[in-house]
Design an enzyme around this catalytic site. Structure first.
Site, PDB file in Angstrom:
ATOM      1  N   GLU A  29      46.975  43.241  47.872  1.00 43.52           N
ATOM      2  CA  GLU A  29      46.077  42.872  48.969  1.00 43.52           C
ATOM      3  C   GLU A  29      46.883  42.395  50.181  1.00 43.52           C
ATOM      4  O   GLU A  29      47.699  41.476  50.057  1.00 43.52           O
ATOM      5  CB  GLU A  29      45.112  41.780  48.476  1.00 43.52           C
ATOM      6  N   GLU A  60      41.755  42.967  41.492  1.00 41.96           N
ATOM      7  CA  GLU A  60      43.013  42.706  40.792  1.00 41.96           C
ATOM      8  C   GLU A  60      43.125  43.536  39.511  1.00 41.96           C
ATOM      9  O   GLU A  60      44.208  44.002  39.156  1.00 41.96           O
ATOM     10  CB  GLU A  60      43.157  41.206  40.503  1.00 41.96           C
ATOM     11  N   GLN A  82      47.629  38.178  45.212  1.00 49.21           N
ATOM     12  CA  GLN A  82      47.805  37.321  46.394  1.00 49.21           C
ATOM     13  C   GLN A  82      47.978  35.825  46.061  1.00 49.21           C
ATOM     14  O   GLN A  82      48.791  35.144  46.675  1.00 49.21           O
ATOM     15  CB  GLN A  82      46.620  37.528  47.322  1.00 49.21           C
ATOM     16  N   ALA A  84      48.023  33.374  42.324  1.00 44.64           N
ATOM     17  CA  ALA A  84      47.931  33.456  40.864  1.00 44.64           C
ATOM     18  C   ALA A  84      46.517  33.130  40.391  1.00 44.64           C
ATOM     19  O   ALA A  84      46.057  33.622  39.368  1.00 44.64           O
ATOM     20  CB  ALA A  84      48.948  32.521  40.216  1.00 44.64           C
ATOM     21  N   ASP A  85      45.837  32.299  41.172  1.00 43.12           N
ATOM     22  CA  ASP A  85      44.457  31.941  40.842  1.00 43.12           C
ATOM     23  C   ASP A  85      43.539  33.170  40.806  1.00 43.12           C
ATOM     24  O   ASP A  85      42.452  33.105  40.249  1.00 43.12           O
ATOM     25  CB  ASP A  85      43.916  30.975  41.897  1.00 43.12           C
ATOM     26  N   TYR A  86      43.958  34.256  41.418  1.00 43.02           N
ATOM     27  CA  TYR A  86      43.120  35.473  41.477  1.00 43.02           C
ATOM     28  C   TYR A  86      43.451  36.461  40.355  1.00 43.02           C
ATOM     29  O   TYR A  86      42.956  37.577  40.340  1.00 43.02           O
ATOM     30  CB  TYR A  86      43.317  36.224  42.800  1.00 43.02           C
ATOM     31  N   ILE A  87      44.338  36.059  39.468  1.00 44.25           N
ATOM     32  CA  ILE A  87      44.845  37.038  38.507  1.00 44.25           C
ATOM     33  C   ILE A  87      43.878  37.292  37.351  1.00 44.25           C
ATOM     34  O   ILE A  87      43.982  38.298  36.652  1.00 44.25           O
ATOM     35  CB  ILE A  87      46.234  36.589  37.972  1.00 44.25           C
ATOM     36  N   PRO A  89      40.803  38.457  36.954  1.00 45.13           N
ATOM     37  CA  PRO A  89      40.167  39.778  36.766  1.00 45.13           C
ATOM     38  C   PRO A  89      41.126  40.827  36.199  1.00 45.13           C
ATOM     39  O   PRO A  89      40.687  41.847  35.690  1.00 45.13           O
ATOM     40  CB  PRO A  89      39.722  40.161  38.188  1.00 45.13           C
ATOM     41  N   HIS A 129      43.643  27.869  44.857  1.00 45.74           N
ATOM     42  CA  HIS A 129      44.880  28.332  45.498  1.00 45.74           C
ATOM     43  C   HIS A 129      46.067  27.490  45.060  1.00 45.74           C
ATOM     44  O   HIS A 129      47.043  27.365  45.784  1.00 45.74           O
ATOM     45  CB  HIS A 129      44.754  28.283  47.026  1.00 45.74           C
TER      46      HIS A 129
END
Lengths: 337, 409
Positions: A29, A60, A82, A84-87, A89, A129
């Site tokens: 992203e 993701e 972008q 690690a908190d988004y990993i 999915p 974040h």
């Protein structure tokens, strides 16, 4: 050698690899034209072309899934999550797929790939974040987990990760992208320039995976740390006057058991530090390893200094963050033990 | 503003359940030959109706009609028919093998053979297939050794994947067959990534993926369609709508509201709805999608409309959730019988040849069975146990070396 901060060092690693290996490509992203929200891929699309470094949809699971297909084809994709908190999915694709292809196909299919992701707190990012996700991945057979603590290692470890034939999760402690933060948040931020580990060669080199680095030799106790906490541990050693041996693990899986064992057997005391929540954190694994390998050398119980078992609280960042005071206190307790 | 009436939750239910007469009145089945065939470069927006129609080539009399007739030579059709018969014979034998305790698990593709067998003939062996567990027809059509499949099913000493996977989770790079996952839908974005890699390298290979109607609800399905559309990936995205996801009818995946092919429209992808029991229709649609992919025009969504005539797996009993006669009454018939009727109509096949090949297929499977069982069925024979520590990583790290020793190897 030019002084580089961690962002520049990571950028240099990616630049070298794009140059060296046509099978390396980068997507994620905002990583293309814009160069990433933390600027790690800045200028790479312009220099190497649109298909070598490009933007991905906000999906993701799709990013990691597509990277697995590319790896299976024979490429060496480097993808950015972008934060690690988004990993999450992508968790299924990482755990059930990337980590298992080699095993379940008896090495008929493999998917070399590197998943870069800024992680950790100290930037007032709040709960979504700031998370430290490493333990969710160190538990997974088939994945390697790497966390650098300085520009020199960041570049060498990233190149080693990209060249590795197994999937590597490469977590970048974003609080130290621009300077070696030691947890003294009340003091002005110091830049990387002037720090010995900011001397980063422009050309290709590697720092081997699975090898720890003893940053400070000491005889009183051993501190096991990685990422930002390495700097916090060094500050705690200085603040407390305790002659601590500070070991930067650099790779969590596979962890450098020899370095850990040698140091704790020498000092007889051990403090483990990480920013992630405590329960089932990587510190639990380290504590178990130390106990198994060094029990008869231990003079005191092992202590863990970690984030509290709460979500990362925005307004209470420095109450949550295991800063040098908390680490020093634990070191004193262990010395008294 | 307050509601004038109380809200109510809708939970979809199939029209019929065990004990009911099967009811197919809601199926809208356009006549064979009635759907137009646009050129491969037609913009997706101009062929949206194809996602709501049904491409059919074989009419009630078994004649091939209309613009989608792929005009395949009889020899290729015979190959396809034989592959379907062989797949059915293999399924029957392995189903019985499970019942005899020779393995723990098996999954048949009865009624859906045209899907994999026709598509395997269109794709080349260099194209990479990302199948589900119900596309064994790909391997069988491509001539993968039946005994090797059985070795995998028996997890015996000659299992090419060393006893590590559930039966039927085959893997063969050489045959363009990607390692199967039991986690549904994961292969979809992987196929898109593989296709993107082929395009990135300027290669000429394409990818194809399969997913069931039920698993289209997974997030991976939707991210795959997004990526395929965004990067114009050379991939064929097959949705095998066999009406049932274990015991959940297609309506639980959203099939009552629209067609599964129509999912593609929202992503700007051409989407064809195809009679999945019509070998020629499957062949033609796949050929069309492959041509588009090879011409750099990107991905195509194919909904292959079929019926899962057998159990989901040997652990399942469909009599508990659907009318027993539903499979036999499926209005689109049986793919094997329909293709056979077509070839017989052409004078290129006969009932005698059909019966003879059925026997030959049984003999081929029996011979393979003997070969595999000579090595051993599940539990009688297995790969060296020490190999369970291999291939976790390229090289074993200290943990695995120590644990291997601890395990006594």
């Amino acid at each position: 050698m030019p002084a580089m901060n961690m962002i520049q060092a990571l950028n240099s690693a990616l630049d070298n690899m794009l140059e060296k290996d046509p099978n390396v490509l980068i997507f994620g992203e905002d990583v293309g034209f814009f160069g990433g929200v933390f600027r790690v891929t800045d200028g790479l699309q312009k220099k190497h072309g649109l298909t070598r470094c490009f933007d991905a949809p906000i999906a993701e699971g799709g990013i990691v899934g597509a990277a697995i297909g590319m790896g299976a084809y024979g490429l060496r994709p480097v993808v950015e999550i972008q934060f690690a908190d988004y990993i999450y999915p992508a968790y299924d694709q990482l755990v059930s797929e990337a980590a298992r292809l080699r095993y379940r196909s008896a090495a008929d299919f493999t998917a070399p790939m590197t998943i870069r992701s800024p992680y950790g707190g100290g930037i007032f990012g709040g709960n979504t974040h700031s998370q430290s996700v490493e333990a969710l991945f160190t538990h997974v057979a088939g994945l390697k987990t790497v966390i650098p603590s300085n520009p020199y290692d960041a570049k060498g470890l990233l190149i080693a990760s990209i060249e590795d034939d197994d999937p590597v999760l490469f977590l970048e402690p974003k609080r130290i992208y621009n300077g070696p933060f030691d947890g003294h948040h009340e003091k002005p931020v110091s830049p990387w320039a002037g720090h010995p580990m900011s001397d980063v060669p422009a050309e290709h080199y590697t720092v081997p995976l699975g090898k720890a680095h003893t940053l400070r030799e000491g005889k009183d106790l051993t501190v096991l740390a990685y990422g930002v906490m390495v700097h916090v541990a060094l500050a705690a050693a200085q603040d407390s006057g305790i002659d601590a041996e500070v070991i930067d693990l650099r790779t969590l899986v596979p962890v450098d058991i020899e370095a850990i064992e040698a140091s704790v057997k020498k000092t007889g005391r051990c403090v483990i530090v990480h920013e992630a929540t405590r329960t089932s954190g990587f510190g639990a694994e380290l504590s178990a390893l130390v106990q198994e390998a060094c029990f008869y050398h231990l003079e005191a119980p092992i202590e863990r200094v970690t984030g509290w078992d709460t979500p990362y609280p925005h307004a209470f960042e420095w109450d949550y963050f295991p800063g040098p005071e908390r680490v020093a206190k634990a070191m004193r307790r262990v010395m008294e033990g | 503003m307050k509601n004038t009436q109380a809200l109510s939750l809708h939970v979809p239910e199939p029209q019929t359940r065990p004990g009911d007469e099967p009811d197919f009145t809601r199926l809208q089945l356009p006549a064979a030959g009635s759907v137009e065939r646009p050129g491969i470069s037609t913009p997706a927006l101009q062929m949206r109706e194809l996602a709501y129609g049904l491409i059919r080539v074989l009419d009630e009399e078994g004649r091939a009609i209309g613009p989608w007739n792929p005009r395949v030579d009889p020899e290729t059709l015979r190959r396809g028919l034989k592959a379907m018969l062989l797949t059915r014979a293999f399924d029957d034998r392995m189903y019985r093998a499970q019942r005899q305790g020779k393995t723990s698990f098996y999954m048949k593709c009865t009624g859906e053979e045209a899907v994999a067998c026709a598509q395997a003939l269109v794709l080349t062996q260099e194209d990479m297939c990302f199948p589900t567990y119900r596309q064994q027809g790909l391997l069988i059509t491509r001539g993968y050794p039946l005994a090797t499949m059985m070795n995998q099913i028996y997890s015996n000493a000659s299992d090419p994947i060393k006893g590590r996977q559930l039966p039927v989770m085959y893997s063969s790079k050489a045959f363009g067959f990607f390692t199967i996952s039991g986690n549904l839908g994961t292969q979809y974005p992987q196929a898109v990534g593989w296709a993107m890699a082929s395009a990135y390298k300027g290669d000429d290979k394409i990818a194809a993926a399969w997913i069931g109607d039920g698993a289209t609800a997974e997030g991976d399905f939707h991210s795959a369609l997004t990526f395929a559309s965004v990067y114009r990936a050379p991939v064929i995205l097959n949705i095998v709508n066999n009406q049932w996801a274990i015991s959940s009818y297609h309506g639980i995946a959203g099939g009552d509201q629209t067609t599964f092919a129509a999912r593609g429209i929202g992503y700007g992808l051409p989407a064809l709805r195809v009679d999945g029991n019509d070998f020629l229709a499957v062949y033609a649609a796949t050929e069309w999608a492959a041509e588009r992919a090879r011409a750099n025009l990107g991905a195509t969504v194919l909904e292959l409309y079929t019926y899962r005539a057998a159990q989901h797996s040997t652990s399942d009993d469909p009599a508990r959730y659907r009318p027993a006669e539903e499979a036999g009454g499926w209005p689109l018939g049986d793919p094997v019988l329909r293709l056979a009727a077509h070839l017989i109509g052409l004078g290129e096949w006969s009932n005698e040849q059909h019966a003879a090949y059925q026997q030959e297929a049984i003999a081929l499977v029996r011979a393979a069975g003997k070969e595999a069982e000579a090595i051993g069925t599940l539990g009688q024979s297995r790969p060296e146990a020490a190999t369970m520590f291999e291939d976790v990583y390229k090289d074993m790290d200290w943990r695995l070396l120590r644990q291997k020793r601890e395990a006594g190897f």
